[in-house]
Design an enzyme around this catalytic site. Structure first.
Site, PDB file in Angstrom:
ATOM      1  N   GLU A   1      -3.535 -35.380  13.223  1.00 51.75           N
ATOM      2  CA  GLU A   1      -3.706 -34.349  14.259  1.00 51.75           C
ATOM      3  C   GLU A   1      -2.868 -34.785  15.445  1.00 51.75           C
ATOM      4  O   GLU A   1      -3.300 -35.599  16.260  1.00 51.75           O
ATOM      5  CB  GLU A   1      -5.193 -34.242  14.638  1.00 51.75           C
TER       6      GLU A   1
ATOM      7  N   CYS B   1      -3.976 -31.134  23.848  1.00 54.93           N
ATOM      8  CA  CYS B   1      -2.935 -31.083  22.810  1.00 54.93           C
ATOM      9  C   CYS B   1      -2.408 -29.670  22.580  1.00 54.93           C
ATOM     10  O   CYS B   1      -1.246 -29.501  22.237  1.00 54.93           O
ATOM     11  CB  CYS B   1      -3.468 -31.658  21.508  1.00 54.93           C
TER      12      CYS B   1
HETATM   13  P1  NAD Z   1      -1.983 -42.296  21.195  1.00 59.85           P
HETATM   14  O1  NAD Z   1      -1.234 -41.921  19.973  1.00 59.85           O
HETATM   15  O2  NAD Z   1      -1.330 -43.204  22.165  1.00 59.85           O
HETATM   16  O3  NAD Z   1      -3.372 -43.007  20.825  1.00 59.85           O
HETATM   17  C1  NAD Z   1      -4.329 -42.416  19.946  1.00 59.85           C
HETATM   18  C2  NAD Z   1      -5.135 -43.498  19.274  1.00 59.85           C
HETATM   19  O4  NAD Z   1      -4.237 -44.303  18.518  1.00 59.85           O
HETATM   20  C3  NAD Z   1      -5.874 -44.439  20.225  1.00 59.85           C
HETATM   21  O5  NAD Z   1      -7.165 -44.711  19.695  1.00 59.85           O
HETATM   22  C4  NAD Z   1      -5.011 -45.689  20.221  1.00 59.85           C
HETATM   23  O6  NAD Z   1      -5.757 -46.881  20.400  1.00 59.85           O
HETATM   24  C5  NAD Z   1      -4.413 -45.658  18.840  1.00 59.85           C
HETATM   25  N1  NAD Z   1      -3.099 -46.329  18.765  1.00 59.85           N
HETATM   26  C6  NAD Z   1      -2.196 -46.465  19.757  1.00 59.85           C
HETATM   27  N2  NAD Z   1      -1.118 -47.155  19.322  1.00 59.85           N
HETATM   28  C7  NAD Z   1      -1.369 -47.465  18.030  1.00 59.85           C
HETATM   29  C8  NAD Z   1      -0.648 -48.192  17.027  1.00 59.85           C
HETATM   30  N3  NAD Z   1       0.538 -48.736  17.271  1.00 59.85           N
HETATM   31  N4  NAD Z   1      -1.208 -48.307  15.793  1.00 59.85           N
HETATM   32  C9  NAD Z   1      -2.395 -47.745  15.529  1.00 59.85           C
HETATM   33  N5  NAD Z   1      -3.127 -47.046  16.439  1.00 59.85           N
HETATM   34  C10 NAD Z   1      -2.615 -46.922  17.673  1.00 59.85           C
HETATM   35  O7  NAD Z   1      -2.426 -40.924  21.879  1.00 59.85           O
HETATM   36  P2  NAD Z   1      -3.181 -40.709  23.244  1.00 59.85           P
HETATM   37  O8  NAD Z   1      -2.251 -41.013  24.363  1.00 59.85           O
HETATM   38  O9  NAD Z   1      -4.513 -41.369  23.224  1.00 59.85           O
HETATM   39  O10 NAD Z   1      -3.441 -39.123  23.162  1.00 59.85           O
HETATM   40  C11 NAD Z   1      -2.461 -38.193  23.518  1.00 59.85           C
HETATM   41  C12 NAD Z   1      -1.766 -37.614  22.313  1.00 59.85           C
HETATM   42  O11 NAD Z   1      -2.703 -37.147  21.364  1.00 59.85           O
HETATM   43  C13 NAD Z   1      -0.923 -36.409  22.658  1.00 59.85           C
HETATM   44  O12 NAD Z   1       0.295 -36.473  21.950  1.00 59.85           O
HETATM   45  C14 NAD Z   1      -1.752 -35.235  22.171  1.00 59.85           C
HETATM   46  O13 NAD Z   1      -1.022 -34.079  21.850  1.00 59.85           O
HETATM   47  C15 NAD Z   1      -2.381 -35.816  20.972  1.00 59.85           C
HETATM   48  N6  NAD Z   1      -3.598 -35.087  20.652  1.00 59.85           N
HETATM   49  C16 NAD Z   1      -3.617 -34.321  19.536  1.00 59.85           C
HETATM   50  C17 NAD Z   1      -4.762 -33.586  19.255  1.00 59.85           C
HETATM   51  C18 NAD Z   1      -4.860 -32.731  18.033  1.00 59.85           C
HETATM   52  O14 NAD Z   1      -5.972 -32.352  17.708  1.00 59.85           O
HETATM   53  N7  NAD Z   1      -3.793 -32.404  17.370  1.00 59.85           N
HETATM   54  C19 NAD Z   1      -5.849 -33.641  20.111  1.00 59.85           C
HETATM   55  C20 NAD Z   1      -5.765 -34.440  21.236  1.00 59.85           C
HETATM   56  C21 NAD Z   1      -4.631 -35.167  21.509  1.00 59.85           C
END
Ligand code: NAD
Length: 476
Positions: free
Chosen positions: A221, A255
């Site tokens: 997602e 998002c």
């Molecule tokens: P992110 O990708 O930085 O982090 C999301 C999760 O991934 C966190 O729990 C984080 O600890 C983990 N993570 C970070 N780096 C990682 C790695 N190298 N390996 C494994 N896990 C890792 O995202 P964010 O900044 O928390 O959220 C914002 C993003 O999420 C935006 O791009 C937004 O569009 C997206 N988002 C999508 C949806 C959807 O339903 N499609 C909903 C909300 C947010």
């Protein structure tokens, strides 16, 4: 309850929690509909019981976020989803009967929906409650155990989430993990039976690579740039109202927030005027208004200001649309329009995820649709139009996770609609029946009874029978 303090989570802890849940899922492989419904019920009760604590924790994590907004965007869709699952679960779990080929008669065939086992859920910071517990609802409804890895940027909310999950489901069903990137990375390398990740597209790539090691199926997602297309026939006042609703919610840290606007140059002045009017109604004191949400942290704020600085240096006009007050204060950033930034700028390269709104102009619908088609497939697309032909063109010519006509954001709160992206905005879906299917294995079941007609078809092949088969069977 396997609830380990964030700073202490090691790979051994992750492995042990997984192993334990896997063992339980093998011993109790098919929870009844009553058990699942009861679990959902206790989750619902715990959410209600801790509602106030949850809302104030969200406020602390964001610096500022209106309680009403948190309730509206985190709890209302979540509760809707739980209730919908409870209502439909019996129907979703029912095996689906299938036809049996004449060569196999007499026999019966069906598809049964089996829990996959242990589901991993990784959630982001922007809607930390909904995006952690929402996937959990689907996983539990489908009869699975789940391991949750929540965002490190919401420590206060995580404390309450942990209590809710611990109290309602307990350690036979769920393991709750907090931690930074290292923990997240280790988590995504566990041999889950399914892994649902919500987060950025760049991290989504890492998750998929990690999951590939064990051939773990993934639902991604992700984010991206969701366009809002104002067709020539659009009602501009109505468009502006709904645009402000979708873009100002959580200050654009959503998002599916409209990322940029495509409109005709003749519409632009009026559209901006109506946006300003609506913002003045929402936030009479500008960003100092009680109900205006902060950007979650310094890093995100610096990223957003960086887009504005870069665009300004490149000669792009940036306009603050707030009725009054400063452009920035205590982590809050004003709603700003960027006029016609070009594609090379960060604000058009990256998902904005904040209160900045590029407005681009197009000359005709074909040009606008081509612009969208030529870019990575968005999570959502918003079309404002009064023209059925525009709607059909948009439905058929653009590919996005969802398409909403004449509104924004409301698709997320529809308990009976799947939610997911396509291409760069994700793969797979959850919510509704699709969520149940995502977390279930669709197993083919074939039960043979009576005489075995196929025995006639074994070697040595008798001529008469095979002449008959050659003539008729392929077409039966
Ligand atoms: P992110 O990708 O930085 O982090 C999301 C999760 O991934 C966190 O729990 C984080 O600890 C983990 N993570 C970070 N780096 C990682 C790695 N190298 N390996 C494994 N896990 C890792 O995202 P964010 O900044 O928390 O959220 C914002 C993003 O999420 C935006 O791009 C937004 O569009 C997206 N988002 C999508 C949806 C959807 O339903 N499609 C909903 C909300 C947010």
């Amino acid at each position: 309850m396997t609830s380990i303090s964030p700073s202490m989570v090691s790979q051994d802890d992750l492995n042990a929690a997984f192993k334990r849940l896997k063992g339980i899922s093998q011993q109790h492989a098919f929870p009844t509909v009553q058990v699942r419904t009861q679990l959902l019920d206790s989750l619902l009760k715990a959410i209600k019981q801790h509602e106030d604590a949850l809302l104030s924790a969200l406020q602390k994590d964001f610096g500022h976020r209106a309680l009403a907004e948190s309730r509206l965007v985190e709890l209302v869709p979540l509760v809707g989803e739980i209730k919908h699952a409870q209502k439909k679960l019996h129907q979703w779990m029912r095996p689906s009967r299938r036809k049996v080929h004449i060569s196999t008669w007499p026999a019966s065939a069906k598809v049964m929906y089996q829990p996959k086992g242990v589901i991993g859920v990784i959630s982001p910071w922007n809607y930390p409650v909904l995006l952690c517990l929402g996937p959990l609802v689907g996983a539990i409804a489908a009869g699975n155990r789940a391991m949750l890895k929540v965002s490190e940027f919401c420590p206060e909310t995580n404390k309450i989430l942990r209590v809710i999950v611990e109290q309602s489901l307990g350690d036979k069903w769920v393991s709750f993990m907090e931690g930074d990137v290292d923990v997240a990375n280790g988590f995504s390398q566990l041999p889950f039976d399914h892994l649902l990740f919500t987060g950025s597209t760049s991290v989504g790539r890492i998750i998929m690579r990690n999951a590939a090691e064990h051939l773990t199926p993934v639902t991604l997602e992700l984010g991206g740039k969701s366009p809002l297309l104002v067709a020539p026939s659009a009602n501009l006042e109505d468009t502006a109202k709904k645009l402000v609703f979708g873009k100002s919610m959580n200050t654009g840290q959503t998002c599916v927030a409209p990322d940029y606007v495509l409109c005709q140059s003749a519409q632009k002045v009026d559209l901006i005027r109506y946006i300003k009017q609506e913002l003045a109604r929402y936030y009479p004191d500008g960003i100092l208004s009680e109900d205006y949400t902060s950007v979650i942290n310094e890093r995100q704020l610096a990223r957003l200001k960086g887009y504005v600085d870069e665009a300004t240096k490149a000669g792009v006009a940036c306009e603050n649309l707030m009725p009054q007050g400063p452009i920035e204060s205590e982590g809050k950033l004003a709603f700003q329009v960027l006029h016609q930034p070009d594609d090379t700028l960060g604000v058009m390269q990256e998902e904005i995820f904040g209160p900045l709104l590029p407005i681009l102009t197009y000359s005709d619908m074909s040009e606008a649709l081509a612009y969208i088609q030529q870019r990575p497939r968005p999570l959502s697309m918003y079309l404002f139009t009064q023209d059925a032909q525009d709607q059909t063109r948009c439905e058929q010519q653009t590919v996005s996770g969802s398409l909403v006509i004449n509104h924004t954001l409301i698709q997320v709160a529809q308990a009976d609609l799947p939610f997911g992206g396509v291409g760069a905005s994700g793969m797979g879906a959850y919510h509704a029946e699709e969520g149940f299917r995502t977390f279930s294995h669709s197993k083919s079941l074939l039960r043979k009874r009576g005489p075995n007609m196929l025995a006639l078809l074994r070697p040595p092949y008798r001529r008469g029978i095979h002449a008959l088969v050659a003539k008729y069977w392929p077409f039966l």
